[in-house]
Every structure is written in C-alpha cells, then in structure tokens.
Design an enzyme around this catalytic site. Structure first.
Site, PDB file in Angstrom:
ATOM      1  CG  ASP A 176       5.983   3.432   0.649  1.00 42.15           C
ATOM      2  OD1 ASP A 176       6.326   4.075   1.666  1.00 42.15           O
ATOM      3  OD2 ASP A 176       4.800   3.253   0.327  1.00 42.15           O
TER       4      ASP A 176
ATOM      5  CE  LYS B  65       2.499   4.402   8.448  1.00 45.65           C
ATOM      6  NZ  LYS B  65       1.188   4.911   8.866  1.00 45.65           N
TER       7      LYS B  65
ATOM      8  CE1 TYR C 293      -3.629   2.596   0.679  1.00 40.57           C
ATOM      9  CE2 TYR C 293      -2.276   3.316   2.520  1.00 40.57           C
ATOM     10  CZ  TYR C 293      -3.341   3.515   1.664  1.00 40.57           C
ATOM     11  OH  TYR C 293      -4.122   4.637   1.804  1.00 40.57           O
TER      12      TYR C 293
END
Length: 432
Positions: A242, A270, A147
C-alpha cells in the site's frame, strides 16, 4: 457580560455541525484528538495555507500528502485549466489516461499493468478483491496500525491474542465481514511466520504500508519486509504494498525502491493525483488479467481516469521527475527533523522525530517508534499542547499525535527555519 466575537472559523464550524456530521467530511479534520476549533481553509499557495480569518500558516499537512510540489503550482494549474476547458468527464477512454498509465509503469517497474480509480480506499479494496479472485483464497493479513482505507474488511482491530482474526472496529461492519482478516503486529517476523505455518494455503494476500504513515511515521524493518516477500512467494499468496501515501513521496520509485522488494500488487494515491481525486492499483500482468472485462474479478468506476484529475497528476509527476527533486526534498526534510530534535533536547522535552524522503514523524517520546504499541505509548497530551503552541505561531501540523507530516519542494530553507524557530518558542511555552 460581553462575549468576544466569534471568528470566522468558529462561525463556519458552528454552521457545519448543523448540516454535516461532526462538522467535517473526514473525521480527523474535526480536531477531536487535539481539541479546539478546526481551521477552515480559504486558499493556499506554495508552502502556505490561509484560514477563513485570513491567518497564514506554514502547511506541513499538504492535504495529507498529495501536495509534494506545493499548493497551486503554476504548471499544475495550467494543466488542470487546459483539461477542464475540454470537458470535465466523459465516461469513456482518453489518450491522457493511457499516457498516464504508461508513465506509472515507467516509474514503478513492478507494475506491468495498472488501473486508475478515484481514491486510495478504492485502490486497496480492489487490490484485495483481485488478490482473492486470482488465488481463489479468502484470508488476508494486515498489520495493526496500518490503515488501508475504510472498506469493511479492513476496518478491524486485533483481538486479545497475539495471532487472532480481526474484530470490527467500526459500527456497521458485521463480524462475518472481517472473519477472514488476520491482524498481526507490525515489524513482528515471528507472528508472520506463525500465521503462514498455520494458514498458508488459505492466505490470499498480505497488505502492508512499507513505511506506515497512519500511526505516525513508522519504518518497516528490512527483515520484516523480506520475510513477508519470501513467505508470500513460498505459499502462493500475493504481496500488496500500500503505497497510497509513500508512492512518489519517499522516493521516485516509492518505498519498494528503497527496500529493493518487488510486490505483486501496488496501490497508489495522493501524490499521483496532485490534489485531485485520483488513485491506482497495478502489478503483475497475469494477476491484472483477472480483472473485468478480461477476467472474472469485477471492478468499475464512473469517474475512473477522470481527464482533469489525470492532467493534474501528470503535471505533478512531470515536476517530481526533474533531476535532483527528491535529493533536495529529502535533505530539507532531514534538516527540519534535525532542527526539531535539537530544539526538543535543548528544552529537555521528551520529543523525537524521524523522516524518510519528504515524510516525517514527530513523536512525544524519547524513542522513535517501531510498532503500534510503541506509538500508543507516546504522550498524547504533551503532543496536543505542542500542536496548539505551534498553531498559534503559524505552523499547521496534522491535528493528531498519530499522523505523519509532509514537506513540499516549496518549503525552502527559510520557511523551515521559521518552523524550527516556532518549535523553539513552543517548547519553551510547554516547558513552563
């Protein structure tokens, strides 16, 4: 007939569903996958969260990864408060964002220049646009189960063939938006080689989670990532790691340091925000020079480099750079995984677990998955029973069988021993 009084969580969820679609501002929070009522969190401290009813839980979600130093760390709060007193947003450059960018470059040598944004979706969307602009090509490769945010071109699922163009997996995404997105199987080197053999001259980039965290935790094989690097270099495509989830979470230098692979571009999020909306993308200087105002690839953001978010991220990264931080955190996470696996074996439950750094995966299966298909073969209903048994015992896991978990430095041995004891009781319960 008398009805039991609803708790605050139930009351808030009922209110929320009247004014917010599904009652939540991000779908997985709704507990649709596991059933039941989501917990509305009132406060957090260290390894704990408290819900609206005042119930305390050991938090193994950590706001989906950012809270690596624990909730409400005094040094982080002090940095945020100090920055907030000087103003919340300027829409202009600050010294703090320059210092923060310099820190990212020092910690991740593959990044020669970096641009700050506000979310992981922004970071991956911008990195792909940059890759297309820098190469003059349209096609991108992603992998099923990875994702990369909710940009239109990335909301795709594989078609029926082994090598197909992606079909939209969300309403509102026109097919032509994903016509240049190629979806392949994770950890399948032959599919990757085949794709480059067929379309190598048209592929702008390959984007991958080097350690997947959105189909539960799934490690990429070294051969898979090395093959990817070689093919991109040979065909002039850009390799995008990613690391929104893995960056500064699995190791000080991210997943790329564990695999000793240098990507062309890296996306971060994050942990670098420490709980505030902050993300970044960066990489080779010649590629980053294609961004406006230097080059023709446009990207902008009113709140990019927000001073309060940068202060939060800087304080967090200062803490994780302390000697022994990652060694301690990885050892504790491995200890948790070992305890969970041992309890599952003792209760003859088909569960296993794995970890990399301070990320862990818990699988309702006898094997650790290495592909999306293996993840999907796990027993979702068994996980759901275990999830609720753990929730009742004060342990907050991700409310989905397909999400990784996270340990913070505040989860000491005593706290993790409580998690393992809760698992002992939970496995006993679901064994009956």
């Amino acid at each position: 007939m008398t009805h039991p009084r609803m708790g605050r969580n139930e009351e808030l969820f009922a209110r929320a569903q009247r004014c917010i679609p599904g009652g939540v501002n991000s779908p997985v929070r709704a507990f649709r996958s596991v059933g039941g009522t989501p917990r509305f969190i009132a406060r957090a401290q260290g390894p704990y969260i408290w819900d609206a009813d005042g119930r305390r839980y050991i938090d193994l979600v950590g706001s989906w990864g950012p809270m690596i130093v624990g909730h409400a760390h005094p040094a982080v709060l002090e940095a945020v408060n100090r920055a907030a007193r000087d103003g919340l947003s300027f829409g202009a450059p600050t010294e703090a964002e320059v210092e923060f960018a310099e820190r990212l470059l020092r910690m991740l040598p593959s990044i020669e220049q970096v641009r700050l944004v506000s979310s992981g979706t922004e970071a991956t969307m911008s990195a792909i646009r940059l890759a297309r602009g820098a190469t003059g090509r349209a096609k991108l490769i992603k992998f099923e189960g990875c994702y990369h945010g909710h940009a239109d071109a990335l909301l795709v699922k594989a078609g029926s063939g082994a090598l197909t163009f992606g079909n939209p997996s969300s309403a509102g995404v026109p097919p032509e938006t994903t016509q240049h997105t190629i979806v392949l199987d994770y950890n399948d080197c032959e599919q990757l080689k085949d794709a480059f053999d067929r379309m190598g001259a048209h592929i702008a980039c390959v984007i991958v989670e080097p350690i997947a965290g959105n189909m539960n935790l799934v490690r990429a094989s070294e051969e898979f990532l090395q093959t990817m690097r070689q093919l991109c270099s040979r065909h002039g495509a850009l390799l995008i790691f990613d690391e929104v989830m893995t960056g500064f979470r699995v190791a000080r230098g991210g997943a790329q340091s564990l695999y000793a692979i240098v990507p062309d571009l890296t996306t971060l999020g994050k942990v670098i925000g420490g709980g505030m909306p902050l993300a970044a993308f960066g990489g080779r200087r010649d590629v980053m020079a294609q961004l406006a105002p230097l080059g023709p690839v446009y990207q902008a953001g009113t709140l990019s480099g927000n001073p309060v978010a940068v202060a939060c991220g800087r304080a967090t990264l200062e803490l994780v750079e302390q000697p022994g931080f990652y060694e301690t955190l990885a050892a504790r996470t491995q200890s948790l995984v070992n305890g969970l696996v041992q309890e599952a074996k003792e209760h003859r439950q088909a569960f296993t677990a794995d970890s990399v750094g301070s990320m862990f995966g818990l699988y309702s299966s006898l094997q650790v998955p290495r592909s999306f298909a293996q993840v999907m073969a796990c027993d979702k209903e068994r996980f759901n029973r275990f999830f609720h048994a753990m929730l009742e015992r004060g342990v907050y896991l991700a409310p989905s069988a397909f999400e990784a978990g996270f340990v913070s430095i505040q989860h000491d041995e005593a706290v993790l021993a409580q998690v393992v004891q809760a698992a002992h009781e939970a496995f006993s319960e679901i064994s009956r």
